[in-house]
Design a protein around this motif. Structure first.
Motif, PDB file in Angstrom:
ATOM      1  N   CYS A  91       0.834  -1.209   0.000  1.00 49.68           N
ATOM      2  CA  CYS A  91       0.000   0.000   0.000  1.00 49.68           C
ATOM      3  C   CYS A  91       0.865   1.253   0.000  1.00 49.68           C
ATOM      4  CB  CYS A  91      -0.951  -0.013   1.192  1.00 49.68           C
ATOM      5  SG  CYS A  91      -2.311  -1.192   1.009  1.00 49.68           S
ATOM      6  N   ALA A  92       1.932   1.251   0.784  1.00 51.15           N
ATOM      7  CA  ALA A  92       2.833   2.407   0.813  1.00 51.15           C
ATOM      8  C   ALA A  92       3.504   2.608  -0.547  1.00 51.15           C
ATOM      9  CB  ALA A  92       3.883   2.231   1.901  1.00 51.15           C
ATOM     10  N   ALA A  93       3.867   1.516  -1.195  1.00 54.05           N
ATOM     11  CA  ALA A  93       4.571   1.604  -2.480  1.00 54.05           C
ATOM     12  C   ALA A  93       3.709   2.227  -3.569  1.00 54.05           C
ATOM     13  CB  ALA A  93       5.046   0.222  -2.916  1.00 54.05           C
ATOM     14  N   VAL A  94       2.399   1.970  -3.520  1.00 57.26           N
ATOM     15  CA  VAL A  94       1.525   2.482  -4.578  1.00 57.26           C
ATOM     16  C   VAL A  94       0.610   3.612  -4.108  1.00 57.26           C
ATOM     17  CG1 VAL A  94       1.602   0.367  -5.941  1.00 57.26           C
ATOM     18  CG2 VAL A  94      -0.167   0.635  -4.219  1.00 57.26           C
ATOM     19  N   GLY A  95       0.791   4.057  -2.872  1.00 53.91           N
ATOM     20  CA  GLY A  95       0.041   5.206  -2.378  1.00 53.91           C
ATOM     21  C   GLY A  95      -1.402   4.931  -2.012  1.00 53.91           C
ATOM     22  N   ILE A  96      -1.694   3.733  -1.542  1.00 50.59           N
ATOM     23  CA  ILE A  96      -3.053   3.367  -1.136  1.00 50.59           C
ATOM     24  C   ILE A  96      -3.149   3.436   0.386  1.00 50.59           C
ATOM     25  CG2 ILE A  96      -4.732   1.478  -1.027  1.00 50.59           C
ATOM     26  CD1 ILE A  96      -3.552   0.515  -3.701  1.00 50.59           C
ATOM     27  N   SER A  97      -4.173   4.117   0.867  1.00 44.41           N
ATOM     28  CA  SER A  97      -4.420   4.150   2.310  1.00 44.41           C
ATOM     29  C   SER A  97      -5.171   2.895   2.708  1.00 44.41           C
ATOM     30  CB  SER A  97      -5.239   5.375   2.677  1.00 44.41           C
ATOM     31  OG  SER A  97      -4.512   6.545   2.406  1.00 44.41           O
ATOM     32  N   TRP A  98      -4.850   2.378   3.888  1.00 46.91           N
ATOM     33  CA  TRP A  98      -5.526   1.170   4.352  1.00 46.91           C
ATOM     34  C   TRP A  98      -5.664   1.191   5.859  1.00 46.91           C
ATOM     35  CZ3 TRP A  98      -3.840  -3.509   6.884  1.00 46.91           C
ATOM     36  CH2 TRP A  98      -2.527  -3.469   7.365  1.00 46.91           C
ATOM     37  N   ARG A  99      -6.567   0.346   6.375  1.00 49.52           N
ATOM     38  CA  ARG A  99      -6.765   0.189   7.807  1.00 49.52           C
ATOM     39  C   ARG A  99      -6.995  -1.283   8.124  1.00 49.52           C
ATOM     40  NH1 ARG A  99      -5.364   4.569   7.282  1.00 49.52           N
ATOM     41  NH2 ARG A  99      -6.038   6.492   8.266  1.00 49.52           N
ATOM     42  N   LEU A 100      -6.497  -1.687   9.279  1.00 50.11           N
ATOM     43  CA  LEU A 100      -6.721  -3.022   9.816  1.00 50.11           C
ATOM     44  C   LEU A 100      -7.727  -2.904  10.944  1.00 50.11           C
ATOM     45  CD1 LEU A 100      -6.012  -6.042  10.313  1.00 50.11           C
ATOM     46  CD2 LEU A 100      -4.152  -5.213  11.781  1.00 50.11           C
ATOM     47  N   VAL A 101      -8.786  -3.698  10.874  1.00 53.63           N
ATOM     48  CA  VAL A 101      -9.743  -3.802  11.966  1.00 53.63           C
ATOM     49  C   VAL A 101      -9.440  -5.137  12.640  1.00 53.63           C
ATOM     50  CG1 VAL A 101     -12.176  -3.808  12.628  1.00 53.63           C
ATOM     51  CG2 VAL A 101     -11.425  -2.468  10.637  1.00 53.63           C
ATOM     52  N   ASP A 117       2.563  -0.663  14.846  1.00 53.38           N
ATOM     53  CA  ASP A 117       2.673   0.451  13.911  1.00 53.38           C
ATOM     54  C   ASP A 117       1.758   0.320  12.690  1.00 53.38           C
ATOM     55  OD1 ASP A 117       4.151  -1.755  13.076  1.00 53.38           O
ATOM     56  OD2 ASP A 117       5.625  -0.550  12.013  1.00 53.38           O
ATOM     57  N   LEU A 118       1.042  -0.773  12.555  1.00 49.60           N
ATOM     58  CA  LEU A 118       0.139  -0.929  11.413  1.00 49.60           C
ATOM     59  C   LEU A 118      -1.064  -0.004  11.588  1.00 49.60           C
ATOM     60  CD1 LEU A 118       0.193  -4.814  11.028  1.00 49.60           C
ATOM     61  CD2 LEU A 118       1.405  -3.123   9.635  1.00 49.60           C
ATOM     62  N   PRO A 119      -1.569   0.580  10.490  1.00 53.05           N
ATOM     63  CA  PRO A 119      -2.702   1.509  10.593  1.00 53.05           C
ATOM     64  C   PRO A 119      -3.980   0.771  10.964  1.00 53.05           C
ATOM     65  CG  PRO A 119      -2.132   1.149   8.297  1.00 53.05           C
ATOM     66  CD  PRO A 119      -1.105   0.434   9.115  1.00 53.05           C
ATOM     67  N   ARG A 120      -4.569   1.119  12.114  1.00 47.40           N
ATOM     68  CA  ARG A 120      -5.727   0.397  12.621  1.00 47.40           C
ATOM     69  C   ARG A 120      -6.932   1.300  12.794  1.00 47.40           C
ATOM     70  NH1 ARG A 120      -3.426  -2.386  17.822  1.00 47.40           N
ATOM     71  NH2 ARG A 120      -5.580  -2.060  18.407  1.00 47.40           N
ATOM     72  N   ALA A 121      -8.090   0.663  12.761  1.00 41.60           N
ATOM     73  CA  ALA A 121      -9.354   1.325  13.081  1.00 41.60           C
ATOM     74  C   ALA A 121     -10.147   0.366  13.962  1.00 41.60           C
ATOM     75  CB  ALA A 121     -10.130   1.655  11.809  1.00 41.60           C
ATOM     76  N   GLU A 122     -11.038   0.904  14.765  1.00 35.83           N
ATOM     77  CA  GLU A 122     -11.815   0.068  15.687  1.00 35.83           C
ATOM     78  C   GLU A 122     -12.931  -0.712  14.990  1.00 35.83           C
ATOM     79  OE1 GLU A 122     -11.204  -0.644  18.945  1.00 35.83           O
ATOM     80  OE2 GLU A 122      -9.334   0.390  18.469  1.00 35.83           O
TER      81      GLU A 122
END
Length: 140
Positions: A91-101, A117-122
């Motif tokens: 995702c970082a390489a291609v500029g995609i935002s993501w979230r882990l639930v 450090d992984l991008p998380r959401a509740e």
């Protein structure tokens, strides 16, 4: 720390997109609107972590925004963390935002592996909000 590894972003076979898969005691399914949401269920361990990684990589290739919903994961082995770090690199390489639930099993392994450090959401809906996409059930 700079991430190390490769990221295979390729044009996936259109017939493999949006199709759920099962690998032993784990399965994944995907919804494509309003963002790509990959839902993981069951037990992800060394026997199926690489298949999960491939599934996630195929769907990163078509995503504008990605949510990985792992609330219903019962067991999440340390080798499966590599799949999530791979998603983060791709995702970082291609500029995609993501979230882990993340559910309890995934959060436990994240703490043990010091992978906070992984991008998380509740929740998935909060992930949509953070990513700037609206779900049909949230809109009026």
């Amino acid at each position: 720390m700079t991430p190390i590894g490769t990221c295979r972003i390729f044009r996936p076979d259109p017939q493999s997109i949006g199709i759920g898969e099962r690998w032993g005691r784990a399965s994944a399914s995907v919804a494509l609107e309003p963002a790509v949401v990959v839902t993981i269920v069951g037990e992800v361990d060394a026997s199926n972590a690489s298949r999960l990684a491939g599934y996630l990589e195929r769907h990163v290739a078509i995503a504008q925004a990605l949510v990985v919903d792992a609330i219903a994961v019962d067991f999440f082995g340390a080798p499966a963390m590599a799949a999530l770090h791979g998603v983060d690199r791709c995702c970082a390489a291609v500029g995609i935002s993501w979230r882990l639930v993340a559910g309890p099993a995934v959060r436990r392994v994240m703490r043990v592996c010091d992978s906070t450090d992984l991008p998380r959401a509740e929740t998935v809906h909060l992930a949509f909000r953070e990513l700037g996409v609206l779900s049909p059930s949230v809109v009026g």
